[in-house]
Motif scaffolding. Structure first.
Motif, short mmCIF file in Angstrom:
data_model
loop_
_atom_site.label_atom_id
_atom_site.label_comp_id
_atom_site.label_asym_id
_atom_site.label_seq_id
_atom_site.Cartn_x
_atom_site.Cartn_y
_atom_site.Cartn_z
N ASP A 221 49.39 57.71 36.52
CA ASP A 221 49.99 56.69 37.21
C ASP A 221 51.20 57.58 38.16
OD1 ASP A 221 51.33 54.78 38.72
OD2 ASP A 221 51.79 53.55 37.07
N ARG A 223 53.29 56.49 40.34
CA ARG A 223 54.43 55.77 40.48
C ARG A 223 55.50 55.84 39.43
NH1 ARG A 223 53.33 50.63 39.84
NH2 ARG A 223 51.55 51.29 38.77
N ARG A 224 54.83 56.50 38.15
CA ARG A 224 55.64 56.73 36.77
C ARG A 224 55.35 58.26 36.40
NH1 ARG A 224 54.02 53.52 32.53
NH2 ARG A 224 52.08 53.32 33.51
#
Ligand code: ZN
Length: 499
Positions: A221, A223-224
């Motif tokens: 991910d 976004r993280r």
């Protein structure tokens, strides 16, 4: 508020401090200018000692003891019970190390790490030797502080692999080593595979685009997470919502950064998917080094080097490098990235010889720790073992004894966990395939969700709720064993080399 709640509040504070230390380390290893080394070492050491003092204070000890009394009435698999149990374990261990010693060792390791980068660049072992000597003294004092039942090395190993003993590792290595030696010998008698296509000119930007495409499909991910560049690639997580990967690109070496990125992605996906319910509790990280390494190895080797992965992904790879791989068939490519050939550098070695690199380090660091060999003789001892196990001698110390960061960063006792991770990766993967036969078919179609979900459900979410052996039994029904790994090596390389 119960005492357990108070304990959890304090654990969250300690997690926040650890978070800050990790960010300083990440920056040191990626973007910090060389000149910043001394001041950064001092800052990290101060903060590490402060965190350690907090986690080993009498007040914290009282909190843990109170929480243990409360936890007596809880179910043994409840999250609170497990948080308290692991806190008590951590506290008992950590308080054995005096604060001043933690500051001293953290600073020594930071300085040694900077000296190592320099010494490796110049292949100058003599420049690194005083740091290694100092680190060894620290390791010996660590052994004294922790104590041990069976062998001194147990105390160092236990920092990375809780409750594992040197003799347990030795037993597993004794099972794998003859198989590996036999495989290497048989393979050396087969016609060599032409690996040259992997070392053509591969644009760095395209290497990164392909790696990002692959790990996005796996489920990393962004976004993280993010990818940055470094000398010695690693993964670091500042809690489950910021798990970063670092990579080193080489324009004339395709597998190095590609498989390296997939490897670090395996570590990062584990951390990104630790249960939300244990955030900031001190058990919200990987279970142990070997369990962590099983995840990087699973994605790197069992997925990233598999024929079924490449059957789906090879056309995308070819498209990223127009004209470069047009003459290379899928079959040739798969054989090339799975070539078994004794080589100098551990992190670039193949799946079969990799374990010999680890056994060499496992033996050598025990010899150094026990003063059976002197630091000044380490390069020679290294080279002799390379010759004995792999039949090659490093032309320089940069490609020999200086190649890894571990002895600089205070990671003595760490190496065996890499091979344990290899063994476990196959044990887990076999279990996943057994319980979820669709995984194999899905990967061949470029779908990784079923594998991702199995790992999330059976391993990742638990973080460090349980000790490694408990975690392994819960996930696979059995303690760590070498049988599945040995069968895998024989099956895979037997087929590739027609043995
Ligand atoms: Zn790793």
């Amino acid at each position: 508020m119960s005492i357990i709640d108070d304990l959890k509040t304090e654990l969250a504070s300690i997690s926040n401090l650890a978070h800050a230390v990790e960010v300083l380390c990440w920056d040191r290893d990626t973007y910090m200018p060389e000149g910043g080394a001394r001041q950064r070492a001092s800052a990290i050491s101060e903060l590490a000692a402060f965190t350690h003092a907090r986690a080993t204070s009498d007040a914290f000890g009282t909190l843990v003891a109170g929480a243990q009394r409360e936890a007596d009435s809880l179910a043994e698999d409840s999250v609170d019970f497990l948080i308290v149990r692991m806190s008590a374990y951590d506290y008992e261990r950590l308080k054995k190390l005096p604060n001043a010693f933690v500051a001293e060792s953290s600073e020594a390791h930071s300085l040694a790490q900077s000296a190592w980068v320099d010494a490796k660049g110049k292949s100058d072992f003599a420049a690194f030797a005083p740091h290694l000597e100092k680190n060894l003294q620290i390791s010996r004092r660590t052994v004294e502080y922790y104590g041990y039942v069976d062998q001194p090395y147990d105390a160092l190993l236990g920092q990375f692999e809780p409750k594992m003993l040197t003799k347990d590792v030795q037993k597993l290595f004794d099972q794998v080593r003859p198989v590996v030696v036999d495989l290497v010998r048989k393979i050396s008698q087969r016609p060599p595979v032409d690996r040259s296509p992997l070392f053509r000119n591969f644009d760095e930007g395209a290497q990164e685009r392909f790696a990002v495409e692959a790990i996005t499909r796996f489920g990393y991910d962004f976004r993280r997470g993010r990818i940055d560049r470094t000398v010695h690639p690693f993964e670091v997580s500042f809690g489950r919502d910021d798990c970063r990967i670092t990579t080193k690109y080489n324009v004339n070496d395709l597998p190095s950064a590609l498989l390296g990125t997939i490897h670090e992605c395996g570590h990062a996906m584990y951390e990104q998917n630790i249960g939300e319910d244990i955030r900031n509790t001190g058990i919200d990280n990987g279970c142990s080094n070997s369990v962590h390494e099983s995840q990087s190895r699973l994605w790197e080797n069992l997925v990233g080097r598999s024929e079924s992965f490449w059957r789906r992904m090879y056309p995308s790879l070819q498209a990223q490098f127009p004209g470069v791989l047009d003459d290379v068939s899928l079959d040739w490519f798969v054989r090339a990235i799975n070539t078994v050939q004794p080589s100098l550098i551990r992190i670039e070695s193949d799946e079969v010889t990799y374990n010999l690199h680890i056994i060499l380090r496992f033996e050598l660091e025990q010899d150094l720790l026990m003063d059976r060999i002197n630091v000044k003789d380490a390069p020679e001892a290294w080279n002799a073992k390379m010759q004995e196990y792999l039949g090659i001698t490093p032309p320089s110390d940069a490609e020999g004894v200086l190649q890894d960061v571990h002895w600089a960063m205070g990671g003595m006792g760490y190496f065996p966990t890499y091979s344990l991770g290899n063994f476990l990766s196959v044990q887990l993967y076999d279990t996943a395939l057994e319980q979820e036969p669709a995984i194999g078919r899905d990967i061949a179609q470029g779908e990784y969700g079923s594998l991702f979900n199995w790992l999330e459900r059976n391993l990742w979410r638990y973080g460090r709720r349980y000790f490694p052996q408990e975690t392994i039994v819960r996930a696979t029904g059995r303690p760590l064993e070498t049988g599945p790994y040995i069968a895998y090596l024989q099956r895979k390389f037997g087929a590739l080399y027609g043995l």
